[in-house]
Design an enzyme around this catalytic site. Structure first.
Site: not given
Ligand code: NDP
Length: 449
Positions: A116, A128, A168
């Site tokens: 990436k 990571k 993350d």
């Molecule tokens: P956040 O913690 O802000 O949000 C995560 C969201 O996903 C929440 O709504 C959470 O629900 C839900 N979630 C987490 N784990 C699970 C699970 N096991 N089953 C169902 N829902 C789940 O994280 P991000 O938005 O930052 O990250 C989301 C994804 O994007 C991840 O895969 C991350 O690796 C990827 N990502 C993030 C980046 C970033 O800049 N932040 C960059 C590139 C990729 P709940 O609140 O109920 O836990």
């Protein structure tokens, strides 16, 4: 299965060395399978052991994180940092705080991050980290004590020229602030050692929005070039309601789409009129509450328990933005049966290999995570540049650079897919394009005896 003997041998060795690490093996397998055509034409890769080296982390650190809860009880979590590959730059990659975090999850994320980061065109290696700490239900003071304890150990292994972590799942501006403060206290230096910082102490404009916005810029460019189409007038389903999902919703809406569903780990909401993002942001960012609260504010919307039902909602475009393996074969089939033509990944590895096969067999435009969600780390790279320059760029300037980077990533992935004889397969294209730059650097840097 592998046709190339070298790839087969390398994968078997990875399986033997990393037994039971399902997520890591899944990520390695996908990349190695994509490299068949390229490896056939490049015998120097085997001669110099490039694949054997690229699948083995340069360093894997595991440590105890002890902290005291509000009741005065000592809690112990496990912390990790994988420093996977530094061939093209300092290790760079987020920190995840979630109870599901283990060595396999951290290694899969670190491995993906290598390619990436390479795709962004910026000089960043892959890393990571994180912990099995669960931030849900913890007080601010508990979060702070955990972050300080975590950073006390992590600070020994990172630095602006060595390894620059970011956020993350479970790590946003609050956690980055506590960790940055602790690093500064321990080292007595103010450097851009973490990205995703607040604007008052070295953060970059657009970093909070970058992954979600970047996902939409990538998707728009792919729609434009591959289908002569755009977001305009499309119905979109987005999973998650965290950082990535919220800003993907905002940008998709600005580009003329209607986002009808969002979720969290307990369930999903369906709002056929288009979700009201102000309500979602208040629930998630201000109140840190459950998505189910949405229907109290918008009674015309529906709430359903469970995560997988979201993929049965009819849509033109699906943007999974929650977590790994959230779309399995059955969910992918439901998406296709209900008219979904585009799946671009905001989360890391949200589709199982079987789900990806369903997309490819049905002509779905599939944008893999390492290309589609690279906008977050790309903007982290821009934050590092601004920190080094002691300058802050305007929102418009950073946003324009982000758009340019996402368009480039799409074109590099697409062109690589053509060069490999797999035109339009962006998974193969992204893996190959990301790999070539890292492999070339590893060849140039030699093997240490
Ligand atoms: P956040 O913690 O802000 O949000 C995560 C969201 O996903 C929440 O709504 C959470 O629900 C839900 N979630 C987490 N784990 C699970 C699970 N096991 N089953 C169902 N829902 C789940 O994280 P991000 O938005 O930052 O990250 C989301 C994804 O994007 C991840 O895969 C991350 O690796 C990827 N990502 C993030 C980046 C970033 O800049 N932040 C960059 C590139 C990729 P709940 O609140 O109920 O836990």
């Amino acid at each position: 299965m592998f046709k190339n003997e070298y790839l087969k041998r390398v994968y078997e060795q990875v399986e033997a060395r990393n037994k039971g690490e399902a997520e890591f093996l899944q990520a390695v397998r996908e990349v190695l399978e994509s490299l068949e055509a390229y490896v056939e034409k490049h015998p120097e890769l085997e001669k110099w052991g490039i694949l054997e080296r690229i699948v083995e982390p340069e360093r894997f650190i595991q440590f105890r994180v002890a902290w005291m809860d509000d009741a005065g009880k000592v809690q112990v979590n496990r912390g990790y940092r994988v420093q996977f590959n530094s061939a093209i730059g300092p290790y760079k990659g987020g920190l995840r705080l979630h109870p599901s975090v283990n060595a396999s999850v951290i290694k899969f994320l670190g491995f993906e991050q290598i390619f990436k980061n390479s795709l962004t065109g910026l000089p960043m290696g892959g890393g990571k980290g994180g912990s099995d700490f669960d931030p849900k239900g913890k007080s601010d003071a508990e979060i702070m004590r955990f972050c300080q304890s975590f950073m006390t150990e992590l600070s020994k292994h990172i630095g602006q020229f060595t390894d620059v972590p970011a956020g993350d799942i479970g790590v946003g501006a609050r956690e980055i602030g506590y960790m940055f403060g602790q690093y500064k206290r321990l080292r007595n230096e103010v450097t851009g050692v973490l990205t995703g910082k607040g604007m008052s102490y070295g953060g970059s404009l657009v970093r909070p929005e970058a992954t979600g916005y970047g996902l939409c810029y990538f998707t728009e460019e792919a729609l434009n070039c591959m289908k002569n189409d755009s977001f305009k007038g499309k119905t979109v389903v987005i999973s998650g309601s965290g950082n990535v999902a919220i800003y993907a919703t905002q940008k998709a809406t600005q580009l003329g789409a209607k986002v009808v569903a969002l979720s969290d780990s307990t369930g999903y909401i369906y709002d056929k009129n288009g979700v009201n993002l102000d309500v979602v942001m208040d629930i998630k960012l201000n109140r840190r509450a459950r998505i189910s609260e949405y229907v109290k504010e918008v009674p015309t919307a529906e709430y359903h328990d469970g995560c997988s039902g979201i993929w049965t909602i009819p849509c033109d475009i699906a943007l999974p933005c929650a977590t790994q393996n959230e779309i399995n074969e059955e969910s992918a089939k439901a998406l296709v049966a209900n008219g979904c033509k585009v799946v671009c990944e905001g989360a890391n590895m949200p589709s199982t290999p079987e789900a990806i096969s369903v997309y490819l067999a049905n002509g779905v435009l599939y944008g893999p995570a390492k290309a589609a969600n690279a906008g977050g780390v790309a903007t982290s790279g821009l934050e590092m540049s601004q920190n080094s320059l002691r300058l802050s760029w305007t929102f418009e300037e950073v946003d324009a650079r982000l758009q340019g980077i996402m368009k480039n990533i799409f074109h590099n992935a697409y062109d690589a897919s053509v060069a490999c004889g797999a035109e339009g397969n962006l998974m193969v294209g992204a893996n190959v394009a990301g790999f070539i730059k890292v492999a070339d650097a590893m060849l140039a840097e030699g093997v240490a005896y």
